[in-house]
Design an enzyme around this catalytic site. Structure first.
Site, PDB file in Angstrom:
ATOM      1  N   ASP A 160       0.910  -1.243   0.053  1.00  0.00           N
ATOM      2  CA  ASP A 160       0.052   0.182  -0.090  1.00  0.00           C
ATOM      3  C   ASP A 160       1.180   1.123   0.075  1.00  0.00           C
ATOM      4  O   ASP A 160       1.741   1.056   0.902  1.00  0.00           O
ATOM      5  CB  ASP A 160      -0.609  -0.192   0.919  1.00  0.00           C
ATOM      6  CG  ASP A 160      -1.696   1.060   1.316  1.00  0.00           C
ATOM      7  OD1 ASP A 160      -2.780   1.154   0.358  1.00  0.00           O
ATOM      8  OD2 ASP A 160      -1.501   2.191   2.265  1.00  0.00           O
ATOM      9  N   GLU A 183      15.136 -15.006  -0.594  1.00  0.00           N
ATOM     10  CA  GLU A 183      14.480 -15.375   0.035  1.00  0.00           C
ATOM     11  C   GLU A 183      13.708 -17.068  -0.067  1.00  0.00           C
ATOM     12  O   GLU A 183      14.194 -17.595  -0.204  1.00  0.00           O
ATOM     13  CB  GLU A 183      15.306 -15.704   1.361  1.00  0.00           C
ATOM     14  CG  GLU A 183      16.833 -14.019   1.853  1.00  0.00           C
ATOM     15  CD  GLU A 183      16.571 -14.447   2.790  1.00  0.00           C
ATOM     16  OE1 GLU A 183      16.208 -14.301   3.983  1.00  0.00           O
ATOM     17  OE2 GLU A 183      17.048 -13.043   3.401  1.00  0.00           O
TER      18      GLU A 183
END
Length: 561
Positions: free
Chosen positions: A210, A269
């Site tokens: 957002d 990751e």
């Protein structure tokens, strides 16, 4: 629950590239416990419906613990589910159930600010020398006691709020109850990345970020005035002083790029996860490009450039070609509706016009980029007209009557035409279900082969089988007679797939010259109703045409329209 690596990659680690992401506004999707507010169990109960749309992922608007002053975009605990939606165990079951249906799960992350009820802010405001004193953006008053700068809040008035505990102002780009975090503090960055990691470990496949260009602020200097107020981000309107400034210092700062690179490194990751940033800026297309280029920042971004009232094909053509000219190796995401703007059917003046709504669907789903599809668009829901007394959205209440807020696009999803509250809940719903939505309910459209709902299902199923539409390049031809023409090309395993697309934005039939290589696609759904023959393309009003161009070595088809 921890991440299940076997779920990742069933569509490839770059599943997000060209994906269609279905946005769920949980408060309004389905209420399973009959308290009038949608919940996670309601989403679980409707996952088969979502899967039937042939979308690739869901995006859940905020479900975190919150005072709900801005309906979840004011987070007080990043690591828990607000009780109105359910529990962490409910969320885990939702992720598992969605993955079982081949659906990825992305969640809203509000990183630039928290609620003033968040423990971080409670400690920060308690004194000027506590351990989190510099976790938010604090500044002294000017000598005359006025705010440090002239910066304006998206929701009206100064973006600075005086706090008597510290005798300082704090920055809030949105509501006064949404203080901005200080991303210039390394401890804040580490803490926020820790909150993101929590959900990655829990199995989410990505994040909608957002107002991601608001994370860092610049020097505390006044913004210069805006020469022209152009419709765009939700606060940019003639009735809101936010739109009167050039926002040079309060958002979209170069320092934000370093944070985005840290965030991307974290996501990397967890192979197969993704990010889509929401940006609102005077140069949103430039920000979309800069935030997604190079493979080291966000995976994709979307802006408000297609969320305006401008449905003219020349405006759309100019927006899209500018994006292509600037984005390089970046990747856009497009949306025609969301929880912040007037419903598409109303905004683009297509209420009661299923042919136009099919055209707009085809327009969105044939562009280069990924797609966010807001719940109810597949039903053609119009905006709901509410009285002032029915409003809940603080923006609507503040700016009434010039701006009626966002409640009208957030009303409950209608599931059953003849059921109480359209099958959304057995209680009084948090926002009303209007009679105008009953005839558009899911059960009604599900039974009608020619409904807009089934058009979405058919087109999305067709799109999945066309590599050029999912991940291909794009080349736009000039707009002629209100027809938007472009081609999509993809070097798939077979010979290069090249598709020609023509979209008639007129309520009149159009005839265009057709490239001699153009061939109709036999497996195309019936809603693709343009005809290619004898070197001509015939398009009915709001017609849609897609053709193959096999055996063409040309880099760009010569299409004299």
């Amino acid at each position: 629950m921890t991440r299940n690596s076997t779920l990742i990659g069933h569509q490839g680690q770059d599943w997000w590239r060209g994906a269609v992401i279905y946005q769920i506004y949980p408060r309004s999707f389905m209420d399973a416990n009959n308290d009038g507010i949608g919940d996670l169990q309601g989403v679980i109960d409707k996952l088969d419906y979502i899967a039937s749309l042939n979308v690739d992922a869901i995006w859940l608007s905020p479900i975190f613990t919150s005072p709900m002053k801005d309906f979840g975009y004011d987070v007080s605990d990043y690591r828990d589910i607000d009780p109105m939606f359910g529990t962490l165990e409910d969320f885990d079951r939702l992720v598992e159930a969605a993955h079982a249906r081949g659906l990825k799960v992305t969640i809203d992350q509000v990183l630039s600010h928290t609620s003033d009820a968040h423990p971080w802010f409670q400690e920060s405001r308690s004194s000027r020398d506590n351990s989190k004193a510099d976790w938010y953006v604090w500044a002294d008053a000017r000598p005359d006691g006025s705010p440090p700068t002239n910066w304006q809040s998206v929701f009206g008035g100064s973006s600075w709020q005086w706090d008597t505990r510290r005798c300082q102002y704090y920055l809030h780009n949105f509501l006064t109850t949404q203080p901005d975090l200080n991303f210039r503090n390394p401890e804040v960055v580490e803490a926020i990345l820790g909150e993101v990691r929590f959900w990655l470990e829990r199995g989410v496949d990505g994040f909608r970020l957002d107002a991601v260009n608001f994370c860092t602020h610049g020097e505390l200097r006044d913004n210069p005035p805006q020469e022209e107020i152009a419709e765009g981000f939700i606060g940019v309107r003639p009735d809101n002083p936010y739109g009167y400034q050039q926002h040079l210092h309060d958002k979209t700062q170069p320092e934000n790029l370093a944070f985005l690179e840290r965030l991307r490194a974290l996501l990397d990751e967890y192979p197969g996860t993704t990010s889509v940033g929401e940006v609102g800026d005077d140069d949103s297309l430039g920000v979309m490009a800069g935030y997604t280029q190079g493979g080291k920042r966000l995976h994709m971004c979307y802006s408000f450039n297609l969320l305006t009232e401008q449905a003219d094909p020349q405006y759309l053509h100019d927006t899209l070609t500018e994006m292509e000219a600037r984005i390089g190796d970046g990747w856009p995401c497009w949306a025609l509706g969301n929880h912040d703007v007037t419903r598409l059917a109303t905004r683009w003046q297509a209420e009661g016009n299923p042919a136009a709504l099919r055209l707009y669907m085809a327009f969105l789903l044939t562009q280069r980029g990924s797609v966010c599809l807001y719940q109810g668009e597949e039903l053609g829901l119009p905006e709901v007209e509410l009285t002032f007394e029915q409003l809940i959205d603080p923006a609507g209440i503040t700016f009434w009557p010039a701006y009626k807020g966002r409640d009208g696009c957030r009303t409950p999803q209608p599931w059953k035409a003849d059921a109480c509250h359209a099958g959304f809940t057995g209680a009084e719903p948090w926002l009303p279900v209007p009679d105008t939505h009953l005839g558009l309910a899911v059960d009604h459209q599900d039974r009608a082969a020619d409904s807009l709902l089934n058009a979405y299902r058919d087109f999305l199923a067709f799109r999945r089988q066309q590599p050029a539409l999912v991940k291909g390049s794009v080349h736009y031809h000039p707009v002629r007679n209100e027809v938007l023409c472009f081609e999509r090309c993809h070097p798939s395993n077979a010979p290069v797939q090249r598709l020609l697309v023509a979209l008639n934005f007129s309520d009149q039939a159009r005839e265009l010259p057709a490239p001699p290589q153009a061939m109709a696609i036999e497996e195309a759904p019936a809603l693709i109703n343009g005809t290619w023959s004898d070197g001509k393309l015939q398009l009915p009003p709001y017609g849609i045409a897609i053709a193959r161009c096999p055996q063409s070595d040309e880099e760009v088809i010569q299409w004299d329209v």
